[in-house]
Design an enzyme around this catalytic site. Structure first.
Site, PDB file in Angstrom:
ATOM      1  N   SER A   1       8.540   4.017   0.006  1.00  0.00           N
ATOM      2  CA  SER A   1       7.398   3.360  -0.626  1.00  0.00           C
ATOM      3  C   SER A   1       7.390   3.619  -2.128  1.00  0.00           C
ATOM      4  CB  SER A   1       6.103   3.859   0.012  1.00  0.00           C
ATOM      5  OG  SER A   1       5.012   3.088  -0.415  1.00  0.00           O
TER       6      SER A   1
ATOM      7  N   SER B   1       0.875  -1.169   0.000  1.00  0.00           N
ATOM      8  CA  SER B   1       0.000   0.000   0.000  1.00  0.00           C
ATOM      9  C   SER B   1       0.915   1.222   0.000  1.00  0.00           C
ATOM     10  CB  SER B   1      -0.905  -0.019   1.232  1.00  0.00           C
ATOM     11  OG  SER B   1      -1.895   0.977   1.105  1.00  0.00           O
ATOM     12  N   GLU B   2       0.714   2.123  -0.953  1.00  0.00           N
ATOM     13  CA  GLU B   2       1.728   3.149  -1.208  1.00  0.00           C
ATOM     14  C   GLU B   2       1.871   4.154  -0.072  1.00  0.00           C
ATOM     15  OE1 GLU B   2      -0.911   2.578  -3.124  1.00  0.00           O
ATOM     16  OE2 GLU B   2      -1.827   4.419  -3.896  1.00  0.00           O
ATOM     17  N   ASN B   3       0.939   4.159   0.888  1.00  0.00           N
ATOM     18  CA  ASN B   3       1.111   5.048   2.027  1.00  0.00           C
ATOM     19  C   ASN B   3       2.158   4.543   3.018  1.00  0.00           C
ATOM     20  OD1 ASN B   3      -0.966   3.055   2.398  1.00  0.00           O
ATOM     21  ND2 ASN B   3      -1.446   3.982   4.365  1.00  0.00           N
ATOM     22  N   GLY B   4       2.773   3.398   2.721  1.00  0.00           N
ATOM     23  CA  GLY B   4       3.910   2.979   3.529  1.00  0.00           C
ATOM     24  C   GLY B   4       3.728   1.665   4.259  1.00  0.00           C
TER      25      GLY B   4
END
Lengths: 244, 219, 244, 219
Positions: free
Chosen positions: B88, B46-49
């Site tokens: 990320s 998930s690109e938010n980390g």
């Protein structure tokens, strides 16, 4: 002989949010950590409204949502320009844009954070594949490396960063919690003055050297705030299996 | 009969090999997670980390500080890790993500993707879409075959603002599975009871019917 | 329907150093972690000599010292080219250079690691102030941003990275120990195949999500090696105060 | 009488304000650490990935995995942190280090520094020298005033390969403390018993004697 001054790492802990924000000024650019409402420095966000500054450039992924978080700045009319990556269902921002109160610059999220990292790392500009052939490329240099096109992107700095951390010591070594980390450590590096709101202020040495997420060299001011709302944006769950 | 959203998600899940890192976009693609068999080891990014994202939490166990890129509460599986957004997106842009499944407004026959803005519509923002479309090694699109107004989403040339050029490998719609090849769209599979004629009629560009004759695009 | 293949994250743990190094080839470029002798993947370094490959490009800060570490590669004559930042008292390398056996490229250390980070992060090139007006600038584009000169530097990748970690789980999540971390996490990101020698292989979940230094997405192969020499390069001490 | 190495280190220590982050170069500058009074809070940075470096360990407590950039065993103070080299050089190049104290082969009157290579000599390497000279907000140089062969190290123009251009703020030698100003070298202080004439004779460029008349360089 030159009489040494006191360096900025001597005394960072302040006793109140108002003290932490004392040197904010009209027209300042301010980075604010958080992904949506997750990882927001809630007390500092409220403190800025109270502080009465205006014409701010807000640099943050989302600018709040659901009337919470940075929506307070939008609704207070203190933001002149927003630089971020996503608006989505942020009605306060949609309204402010439609009424011409806030100018909005939308950036791809990877470019957004890499530009801030560059600013913090002394890199004035870099090339990225993201945005080639899209509106993001407009006005930007395109350059070919090894047969592929890339855009030149510039570093993105700010006057202040307002950051939430789970733990901090008095030098400013920080620990973040889960996905509340997101842009925060990078913004700490990128801003000229980094102000941290931590849930818990711990003794020097309480964080093992290997477990520091962000070394205190990047932090200028620390205020401990124990109570937070930490609101949910979308509370999604699954049914609990019945016990057999 | 066209596939339902859940059937589309189940079909998309078949595209995910064991032992891969996958990013599921906001919306339809999020549904794919529930259709991955438990024995298949897939690491959701998930690109938010967050890498190693698990299912939604049980009620009462939600933590507002553990979310996905759609800001929904999620969980973290054993072996999961959290990190800052710079790392990320280094994973994404640096081509370390095996597959991204994205939504679409339009896909062109050359693989161009438009999925972030409608001309004249509200600006919703870009988020991680451009980086993902560009950075993941294989791009799958999940979308309804036509818009609410019946217009084809698979087109000769995108008229909406692009997300990335020539990035899409395969499209899963409610009617069919279609590959983007050097020779344009090629039919891979039909939803049960859907005719080739219907799919062609609802597709805004020629559809080749013998994909095996061409070399498939490969990431 | 396409039958899915098995992805590279399914099975990374191998049972021996030789198995870990099976696909090395003559002429390969290999990054090796460590600052001097600190943080070296000792068993992998020895394994490469045993493996019998040659004409290697070695990318590492120092290439060993005192006859230890990467000095073994230099002395075995398997390195054709060394890219690093510092030679100092590395007599094996000085000899090999003088005899024309090894070609040496010296890079400023910050540029060295930033070029690798760029490779791992999908950045093909970036500008840096380091080296302007020096021999490092020769043949490089100089560009002015905001009145200051910068050099264009390219990303630096490699076929393999050989990395030492303190802990790893089977996905390849890594923990490093103290200053043994240095270039290692960055090299993991930069190489096409990253091979990790860990002191201890732990269960999935044994490392808290917030405490992972390098997520396993960047790791391809893991071998557990419990015994290490971890030699001192300069053992410096101070006198212990007498007890009162 | 010229200052001894330890006296030079003590003099350099006076240049370090309380509450600063300082990087001490390999060799002479390393000695400065021992002359910082305990009540002065100085955070020592070592470019191999350590901030909050402490003194050498007690005998028997050496850890080969805790070293400084000179590969000497050191300790970590409470509040210290370890990190990768990319972050370490982000600190340096990003101008987050307050002061770096570096050795020198030559310093020019415009502040150019040469400290990594002697023409025709063995190549020793660059290490972190170029990044530090360029990135730290204030650069102090510690060096003997002349070479072993009696040649001035403070010169009109460097003839050795440069480390960085116009980067040096202040020089501490065994004979004097000298500032680099927009008007060239300016004397700040003499070692006890050393005459202005001796310092000028051993300096390869004009030495201004009234530094207060000029605006000092400032980082």
């Amino acid at each position: 002989m030159v009489q040494p001054l006191i360096g900025r790492h001597r005394q960072k802990v302040v006793q109140s949010v108002d003290e932490a924000l004392a040197d904010l000024f009209d027209g300042a650019s301010i980075m604010v950590g958080g992904f949506g409402l997750c990882g927001n420095p809630e007390a500092l966000i409220a403190g800025v409204v109270r502080r009465g500054v205006k014409d701010l450039t807000l640099i943050s992924n989302n600018a709040g949502n659901l009337g919470k978080g940075l929506n307070a700045w939008i609704e207070a009319g203190i933001v002149r320009r927003f630089i971020g990556t996503y608006i989505g269902t942020n009605e306060a921002l949609h309204r402010a844009m439609a009424e011409g109160r806030v100018e909005v610059e939308i950036i791809p999220q990877g470019t957004f954070v890499e530009r801030m990292r560059a600013a913090g790392a002394g890199i004035p500009a870099f090339y990225t594949p993201t945005g080639v052939g899209t509106v993001v490329a407009e006005g930007k240099e395109v350059r070919v490396f090894d047969g592929q096109e890339y855009l030149l992107e510039r570093a993105l700095s700010a006057d202040f960063a307002l950051i939430r951390a789970r733990k901090a010591d008095r030098f400013g070594n920080l620990r973040f919690y889960r996905t509340a980390r997101n842009f925060s450590p990078i913004m700490c590096m990128a801003a000229r003055t980094t102000i941290v709101e931590c849930d818990e202020l711990v003794e020097l040495g309480a964080i093992d050297p290997d477990d520091v997420h962000l070394p205190g060299i990047f932090v200028h001011r620390i205020v401990e705030v124990r109570e937070h709302e930490d609101p949910f944006e979308y509370r999604t769950t699954r049914p609990r299996p019945l016990s057999p | 009969m066209p596939w339902s959203k859940e059937e589309m998600a189940a079909r998309a899940a078949q595209e995910i090999p064991d032992g891969t890192v996958v990013n599921l976009g906001i919306g339809l693609p999020t549904l794919v997670a529930d259709h991955l068999p438990p024995e298949r080891q897939v690491w959701l990014h998930s690109e938010n980390g967050l890498l190693g994202m698990g299912p939604f939490p049980f009620e009462g166990e939600e933590d507002s500080q553990i979310i996905n890129a759609g800001k929904q509460t999620v969980t973290i599986l054993p072996g999961g890790s959290t990190f800052d957004s710079a790392l990320s997106f280094a994973m994404i842009r640096g081509r370390h993500i095996d597959i991204a499944i994205l939504g679409a407004l339009q896909v062109a026959e050359n693989g161009d993707l438009a999925n972030w803005a409608i001309p004249g519509g509200k600006v919703m923002g870009i988020g991680g879409a451009m980086d993902l479309a560009l950075g993941a090694k294989r791009i799958l699109v999940m979308t309804t075959h036509v818009t609410n107004r019946g217009e084809p989403k698979l087109v000769k040339r995108c008229t909406y603002p692009l997300t990335a050029k020539a990035c899409v490998h395969r499209i899963i719609t409610d009617l069919a599975v279609i590959d983007v090849t050097p020779h344009g769209f090629a039919l891979v599979e039909l939803a049960p009871g859907v005719s080739i004629e219907e799919v062609q009629a609802k597709t805004g560009a020629p559809l080749r019917l013998s994909p095996t004759e061409e070399v498939a695009f490969s990431g």
